[in-house]
Scaffold this motif. Sequence first.
Motif, PDB file in Angstrom:
ATOM      1  N   HIS A  74     -15.909  16.783 -13.883  1.00 54.97           N
ATOM      2  CA  HIS A  74     -16.256  18.161 -13.517  1.00 54.97           C
ATOM      3  C   HIS A  74     -15.671  19.088 -14.587  1.00 54.97           C
ATOM      4  O   HIS A  74     -15.078  18.615 -15.574  1.00 54.97           O
ATOM      5  CB  HIS A  74     -15.720  18.497 -12.120  1.00 54.97           C
ATOM      6  CG  HIS A  74     -14.270  18.162 -11.925  1.00 54.97           C
ATOM      7  ND1 HIS A  74     -13.250  18.820 -12.575  1.00 54.97           N
ATOM      8  CD2 HIS A  74     -13.663  17.200 -11.169  1.00 54.97           C
ATOM      9  CE1 HIS A  74     -12.096  18.311 -12.221  1.00 54.97           C
ATOM     10  NE2 HIS A  74     -12.308  17.318 -11.370  1.00 54.97           N
ATOM     11  N   GLU A  75     -15.804  20.392 -14.351  1.00 56.02           N
ATOM     12  CA  GLU A  75     -15.383  21.338 -15.392  1.00 56.02           C
ATOM     13  C   GLU A  75     -13.886  21.290 -15.681  1.00 56.02           C
ATOM     14  O   GLU A  75     -13.448  21.686 -16.756  1.00 56.02           O
ATOM     15  CB  GLU A  75     -15.795  22.756 -15.010  1.00 56.02           C
ATOM     16  CG  GLU A  75     -17.277  22.983 -15.257  1.00 56.02           C
ATOM     17  CD  GLU A  75     -17.820  24.150 -14.462  1.00 56.02           C
ATOM     18  OE1 GLU A  75     -17.089  25.138 -14.288  1.00 56.02           O
ATOM     19  OE2 GLU A  75     -18.967  24.059 -13.992  1.00 56.02           O
ATOM     20  N   GLY A  76     -13.110  20.827 -14.707  1.00 55.44           N
ATOM     21  CA  GLY A  76     -11.675  20.653 -14.967  1.00 55.44           C
ATOM     22  C   GLY A  76     -11.453  19.648 -16.079  1.00 55.44           C
ATOM     23  O   GLY A  76     -10.744  19.907 -17.065  1.00 55.44           O
ATOM     24  N   HIS A  77     -12.097  18.488 -15.934  1.00 57.35           N
ATOM     25  CA  HIS A  77     -11.979  17.463 -16.981  1.00 57.35           C
ATOM     26  C   HIS A  77     -12.506  17.994 -18.320  1.00 57.35           C
ATOM     27  O   HIS A  77     -11.906  17.771 -19.377  1.00 57.35           O
ATOM     28  CB  HIS A  77     -12.812  16.230 -16.617  1.00 57.35           C
ATOM     29  CG  HIS A  77     -12.400  15.529 -15.365  1.00 57.35           C
ATOM     30  ND1 HIS A  77     -13.196  15.456 -14.255  1.00 57.35           N
ATOM     31  CD2 HIS A  77     -11.277  14.855 -15.045  1.00 57.35           C
ATOM     32  CE1 HIS A  77     -12.599  14.752 -13.314  1.00 57.35           C
ATOM     33  NE2 HIS A  77     -11.417  14.382 -13.752  1.00 57.35           N
ATOM     34  N   LEU A  78     -13.656  18.687 -18.248  1.00 60.96           N
ATOM     35  CA  LEU A  78     -14.282  19.140 -19.501  1.00 60.96           C
ATOM     36  C   LEU A  78     -13.431  20.203 -20.194  1.00 60.96           C
ATOM     37  O   LEU A  78     -13.419  20.303 -21.416  1.00 60.96           O
ATOM     38  CB  LEU A  78     -15.707  19.643 -19.235  1.00 60.96           C
ATOM     39  CG  LEU A  78     -16.659  18.579 -18.655  1.00 60.96           C
ATOM     40  CD1 LEU A  78     -18.035  19.170 -18.400  1.00 60.96           C
ATOM     41  CD2 LEU A  78     -16.769  17.349 -19.567  1.00 60.96           C
ATOM     42  N   SER A  79     -12.670  20.974 -19.399  1.00 67.02           N
ATOM     43  CA  SER A  79     -11.784  21.977 -20.020  1.00 67.02           C
ATOM     44  C   SER A  79     -10.664  21.279 -20.806  1.00 67.02           C
ATOM     45  O   SER A  79     -10.202  21.779 -21.833  1.00 67.02           O
ATOM     46  CB  SER A  79     -11.200  22.929 -18.972  1.00 67.02           C
ATOM     47  OG  SER A  79     -10.243  22.280 -18.169  1.00 67.02           O
ATOM     48  N   LEU A  80     -10.246  20.108 -20.323  1.00 71.30           N
ATOM     49  CA  LEU A  80      -9.226  19.355 -21.079  1.00 71.30           C
ATOM     50  C   LEU A  80      -9.826  18.847 -22.395  1.00 71.30           C
ATOM     51  O   LEU A  80      -9.176  18.885 -23.446  1.00 71.30           O
ATOM     52  CB  LEU A  80      -8.714  18.167 -20.261  1.00 71.30           C
ATOM     53  CG  LEU A  80      -8.144  18.429 -18.872  1.00 71.30           C
ATOM     54  CD1 LEU A  80      -7.619  17.135 -18.253  1.00 71.30           C
ATOM     55  CD2 LEU A  80      -7.020  19.445 -18.902  1.00 71.30           C
ATOM     56  N   LEU A  81     -11.074  18.393 -22.310  1.00 69.90           N
ATOM     57  CA  LEU A  81     -11.749  17.935 -23.526  1.00 69.90           C
ATOM     58  C   LEU A  81     -11.872  19.086 -24.528  1.00 69.90           C
ATOM     59  O   LEU A  81     -11.623  18.915 -25.734  1.00 69.90           O
ATOM     60  CB  LEU A  81     -13.132  17.356 -23.165  1.00 69.90           C
ATOM     61  CG  LEU A  81     -14.037  17.007 -24.334  1.00 69.90           C
ATOM     62  CD1 LEU A  81     -13.408  15.965 -25.248  1.00 69.90           C
ATOM     63  CD2 LEU A  81     -15.403  16.499 -23.833  1.00 69.90           C
TER      64      LEU A  81
END
Length: 273
Positions: A20-27
């Motif tokens: 989700h966007e949480g993971h993608l923000s880490l990326l």
Amino acid sequence: MQVRSQNKTVGFVPTMGALHEGHLSLLERSQEKCDISIVSIFVNPTQFNDPNDFLKYPKLLEQDIELLENKKCDVLFCPSVEEMYPNGLEERLNFPLGLLEEVLEGEKRKGHYQGVVTILDALFKAIQPDFVFMGQKDFQQVLVVKTFSKELFPNIQIISCPTERDSDGLAKSSRNLRLSAEARQTALRLSQALFYIKNKFDQQNPSKIIEEAKKMFLEHPNVQLEYLEMRDSNTLEALSYETWPKNNAVLLIAAFVDSIRLIDVLLLFEELD
Ligand code: AMP
């Protein structure tokens, strides 16, 4: 590894998928800071204290791959259980974590953090990152990983990143996919309780505000509060309200909503790194 000989920096985002966007923000943070960004997807069996939670954990690999391709992630690492645990699931690290393993998540989810450090030990050895990006939402996990990597992987820097939320405040989580529409409404109480405390915070009488927030969880059949606490954000020690440090307080909450366990965290005064 070619990347190494070219002196490129490697950023790593370990995940259990259902991105989700949480993971993608880490990326995104990794891509800003590093030359090469690697995401792993591995639903780690040894960190689940509840077998049912493991079985029901959402698995959406095809969708995850598409999201990562759209984000131009350089490498996706999706190892098998056999690759990560060549000697079987019983072989686990036993890393001393002190208080971090005794309170809050450590207390409620026995063995969870030894499972986390066991898989990260294997992943860090395989990937050899320079930077690892982790979410502040799993606040205690970040402290655990910083403690463990300082000792075993001193060259790796752990970067903790802010929590991504839905517009109504619910912290994004793969487990949210398991919530019915009604349960999702109920789940909003976690973030509402944290923001209520933060907004109404009374230096003189913090425990009164926390007790008020806990009332949001009473008399509702589908939600059970496990804990709602304010602790020292460096150590997770209980804060003594007479002497508590003003800048080092974090609010942490865990609750079951329709038997799905959710957690959330809010720093009381300012963001960490
Ligand atoms: P998970 O797939 O749940 O193991 O999470 C992988 C990483 O994503 C962990 O470092 C989490 O803390 C982080 N993460 C999970 N949810 C969020 C969120 N809402 N915002 C930012 N990071 C998150």
